[in-house]
Structure formats: structure tokens, C-alpha cells
Motif scaffolding. Sequence first.
Motif, PDB file in Angstrom:
ATOM      1  N   ILE A  79       0.870  -1.173  -0.095  1.00  9.53           N
ATOM      2  CA  ILE A  79      -0.154  -0.011   0.030  1.00  9.53           C
ATOM      3  C   ILE A  79       0.901   1.126   0.024  1.00  9.53           C
ATOM      4  O   ILE A  79       1.622   1.386   0.931  1.00  9.53           O
ATOM      5  CB  ILE A  79      -1.000  -0.127   1.112  1.00  9.53           C
ATOM      6  N   LEU A  80       0.867   2.061  -0.985  1.00 10.37           N
ATOM      7  CA  LEU A  80       1.559   3.212  -1.013  1.00 10.37           C
ATOM      8  C   LEU A  80       0.936   4.585  -1.019  1.00 10.37           C
ATOM      9  O   LEU A  80      -0.345   4.560  -1.632  1.00 10.37           O
ATOM     10  CB  LEU A  80       2.322   3.272  -2.390  1.00 10.37           C
ATOM     11  N   MET A  81       1.062   5.459  -0.409  1.00 12.37           N
ATOM     12  CA  MET A  81       0.507   6.737  -0.130  1.00 12.37           C
ATOM     13  C   MET A  81       1.534   8.031  -0.490  1.00 12.37           C
ATOM     14  O   MET A  81       2.371   7.923  -0.005  1.00 12.37           O
ATOM     15  CB  MET A  81       0.093   6.841   1.212  1.00 12.37           C
ATOM     16  N   MET A  82       0.922   8.786  -1.394  1.00 14.32           N
ATOM     17  CA  MET A  82       1.671   9.899  -1.883  1.00 14.32           C
ATOM     18  C   MET A  82       0.752  11.227  -1.577  1.00 14.32           C
ATOM     19  O   MET A  82      -0.136  11.255  -2.110  1.00 14.32           O
ATOM     20  CB  MET A  82       2.310  10.033  -3.149  1.00 14.32           C
ATOM     21  N   GLY A  83       1.474  12.067  -1.288  1.00 16.87           N
ATOM     22  CA  GLY A  83       0.787  13.612  -0.960  1.00 16.87           C
ATOM     23  C   GLY A  83       0.818  14.293  -2.305  1.00 16.87           C
ATOM     24  O   GLY A  83       1.860  14.082  -3.029  1.00 16.87           O
ATOM     25  N   CYS A  88      -4.262  16.828  -0.859  1.00 14.79           N
ATOM     26  CA  CYS A  88      -4.946  15.522  -1.766  1.00 14.79           C
ATOM     27  C   CYS A  88      -3.988  14.619  -1.445  1.00 14.79           C
ATOM     28  O   CYS A  88      -2.680  14.727  -1.061  1.00 14.79           O
ATOM     29  CB  CYS A  88      -5.408  15.806  -3.030  1.00 14.79           C
ATOM     30  N   THR A  89      -4.490  13.383  -1.423  1.00 17.20           N
ATOM     31  CA  THR A  89      -3.487  11.898  -1.329  1.00 17.20           C
ATOM     32  C   THR A  89      -4.031  11.292  -2.524  1.00 17.20           C
ATOM     33  O   THR A  89      -5.096  10.809  -3.019  1.00 17.20           O
ATOM     34  CB  THR A  89      -3.946  11.456  -0.310  1.00 17.20           C
ATOM     35  N   LEU A  90      -2.730  10.628  -2.975  1.00 21.52           N
ATOM     36  CA  LEU A  90      -2.754   9.415  -3.989  1.00 21.52           C
ATOM     37  C   LEU A  90      -2.497   8.095  -3.187  1.00 21.52           C
ATOM     38  O   LEU A  90      -1.519   8.148  -2.543  1.00 21.52           O
ATOM     39  CB  LEU A  90      -1.997   9.629  -5.172  1.00 21.52           C
ATOM     40  N   VAL A  91      -3.355   7.104  -3.373  1.00 17.75           N
ATOM     41  CA  VAL A  91      -3.175   5.897  -2.618  1.00 17.75           C
ATOM     42  C   VAL A  91      -3.259   4.596  -3.838  1.00 17.75           C
ATOM     43  O   VAL A  91      -4.130   4.759  -4.735  1.00 17.75           O
ATOM     44  CB  VAL A  91      -4.185   5.538  -1.591  1.00 17.75           C
ATOM     45  N   MET A 107       3.681   6.543  -9.879  1.00 15.03           N
ATOM     46  CA  MET A 107       2.957   7.444  -8.923  1.00 15.03           C
ATOM     47  C   MET A 107       3.404   9.022  -8.844  1.00 15.03           C
ATOM     48  O   MET A 107       2.619   9.955  -8.764  1.00 15.03           O
ATOM     49  CB  MET A 107       2.984   6.860  -7.559  1.00 15.03           C
ATOM     50  N   GLU A 108       4.768   8.872  -8.930  1.00 15.84           N
ATOM     51  CA  GLU A 108       5.128  10.446  -8.945  1.00 15.84           C
ATOM     52  C   GLU A 108       4.673  11.150 -10.100  1.00 15.84           C
ATOM     53  O   GLU A 108       4.191  12.319 -10.260  1.00 15.84           O
ATOM     54  CB  GLU A 108       6.776  10.470  -8.897  1.00 15.84           C
ATOM     55  N   GLN A 109       4.866  10.391 -11.468  1.00 17.01           N
ATOM     56  CA  GLN A 109       4.225  11.010 -12.484  1.00 17.01           C
ATOM     57  C   GLN A 109       2.797  11.122 -12.621  1.00 17.01           C
ATOM     58  O   GLN A 109       2.468  12.486 -12.814  1.00 17.01           O
ATOM     59  CB  GLN A 109       4.454  10.123 -13.508  1.00 17.01           C
ATOM     60  N   ALA A 110       2.095  10.527 -12.005  1.00 14.79           N
ATOM     61  CA  ALA A 110       0.490  10.722 -11.946  1.00 14.79           C
ATOM     62  C   ALA A 110       0.223  11.814 -10.888  1.00 14.79           C
ATOM     63  O   ALA A 110      -0.304  12.722 -11.252  1.00 14.79           O
ATOM     64  CB  ALA A 110       0.148   9.454 -11.157  1.00 14.79           C
ATOM     65  N   ILE A 111       1.039  11.954  -9.978  1.00 11.77           N
ATOM     66  CA  ILE A 111       1.046  13.138  -8.748  1.00 11.77           C
ATOM     67  C   ILE A 111       1.183  14.349  -9.620  1.00 11.77           C
ATOM     68  O   ILE A 111       0.583  15.276  -9.578  1.00 11.77           O
ATOM     69  CB  ILE A 111       2.011  13.106  -7.670  1.00 11.77           C
ATOM     70  N   LYS A 112       2.271  14.465 -10.543  1.00 10.39           N
ATOM     71  CA  LYS A 112       2.683  15.829 -11.103  1.00 10.39           C
ATOM     72  C   LYS A 112       1.198  16.047 -12.262  1.00 10.39           C
ATOM     73  O   LYS A 112       0.893  17.231 -12.300  1.00 10.39           O
ATOM     74  CB  LYS A 112       3.597  15.506 -12.133  1.00 10.39           C
ATOM     75  N   LEU A 114      -1.986  15.011 -11.771  1.00 10.05           N
ATOM     76  CA  LEU A 114      -3.044  15.248 -10.865  1.00 10.05           C
ATOM     77  C   LEU A 114      -2.906  16.798 -10.437  1.00 10.05           C
ATOM     78  O   LEU A 114      -3.863  17.537 -10.161  1.00 10.05           O
ATOM     79  CB  LEU A 114      -3.045  14.517  -9.602  1.00 10.05           C
ATOM     80  N   ASN A 115      -1.864  17.174 -10.006  1.00 10.36           N
ATOM     81  CA  ASN A 115      -1.510  18.501  -9.680  1.00 10.36           C
ATOM     82  C   ASN A 115      -1.749  19.552 -10.642  1.00 10.36           C
ATOM     83  O   ASN A 115      -2.276  20.657 -10.311  1.00 10.36           O
ATOM     84  CB  ASN A 115      -0.120  18.798  -9.058  1.00 10.36           C
ATOM     85  N   ASP A 116      -1.443  19.260 -11.865  1.00  8.45           N
ATOM     86  CA  ASP A 116      -1.589  20.262 -12.981  1.00  8.45           C
ATOM     87  C   ASP A 116      -3.206  20.342 -13.157  1.00  8.45           C
ATOM     88  O   ASP A 116      -3.668  21.339 -13.515  1.00  8.45           O
ATOM     89  CB  ASP A 116      -1.081  19.468 -14.370  1.00  8.45           C
ATOM     90  N   GLU A 117      -3.793  19.299 -12.637  1.00  2.81           N
ATOM     91  CA  GLU A 117      -5.400  19.348 -13.175  1.00  2.81           C
ATOM     92  C   GLU A 117      -6.341  19.885 -11.828  1.00  2.81           C
ATOM     93  O   GLU A 117      -7.107  20.421 -11.894  1.00  2.81           O
ATOM     94  CB  GLU A 117      -6.110  17.879 -13.092  1.00  2.81           C
ATOM     95  N   LEU A 118      -5.503  20.244 -10.521  1.00  2.00           N
ATOM     96  CA  LEU A 118      -6.137  20.914  -9.546  1.00  2.00           C
ATOM     97  C   LEU A 118      -6.171  22.123  -9.517  1.00  2.00           C
ATOM     98  O   LEU A 118      -5.389  23.005 -10.233  1.00  2.00           O
ATOM     99  CB  LEU A 118      -5.282  20.537  -8.118  1.00  2.00           C
TER     100      LEU A 118
END
Length: 118
Positions: A79-83, A88-91, A107-112, A114-118
Motif C-alpha cells: 500500500i503506497l500513499m503520496m501527498g 490531496c492524497t494518492l493511494v 505514482m510520482e508521474q501521476a502526482i504531477k 493530478l497537481n496540474d489538474e487541481l
Amino acid sequence: MFQQILDQLIERVPESLAATFNDRDGDPISSRTIQIPNEGLQLLGAYQHMVKRHLQQAVEEFDRGEVQQVAFATDQHWILMMGAGEQCTLVLVMQREGLLGRARFYMEQAIKALNDEL
């Protein structure tokens, strides 16, 4: 767009079973699950802030940096969690035999994204 990012993450990490992107209150913004019940996935996202806060308190005596990622394992899963931005949180939940490094990279690519969409 959030759903598309989660779908892409699941595709890139073949051992993944579920992913959720939750807001600061732990409520799901978007989720994708293959084998994990939605309720369990939502609980992981909701508890992420509490887990992060307790870990931050545990390490603050020797490391003042912010806890950026949390990974823990059971007998069968990682189980991995990243802020992300705006608290917000990605799990991501994946099979234990999955490659942790690959999952963290995507996940790091997804965070980037997701942040662009926020």
C-alpha cells in the motif's frame, strides 16, 4: 481527467489492484478498483493524513523534512500513499510481488499530472 490519470497509473503498474485520489478530508475525488472493495480503499485515503501526521511526529527529532511518501506491506499487498497539491492524497494498492520502484516512479508521474489538474 482525474479518472484518466488513475486508469493510466493502473495500466502502467501491472500488479496494481486499486488507486484512489482523495481530497484533504479523505473523500474520494476519483477511484479505480480491480479487486479491492471501494469501502476499504476509501478508508485508506481517509486515514492517510492521520498516518502521515503520526509518522511526522516520530521522525521530527532526526529529520525536519516533510513525510512525502508512505509505503507499507501486508503478506499479500503493498500500500503506497503520496501527498499531492491542496492536501490531496494518492493511494495505490498492489500485489506484494509487484516492483515497488516502478510503482513509486509512476505514482510520482501521476502526482504531477493530478497537481496540474487541481
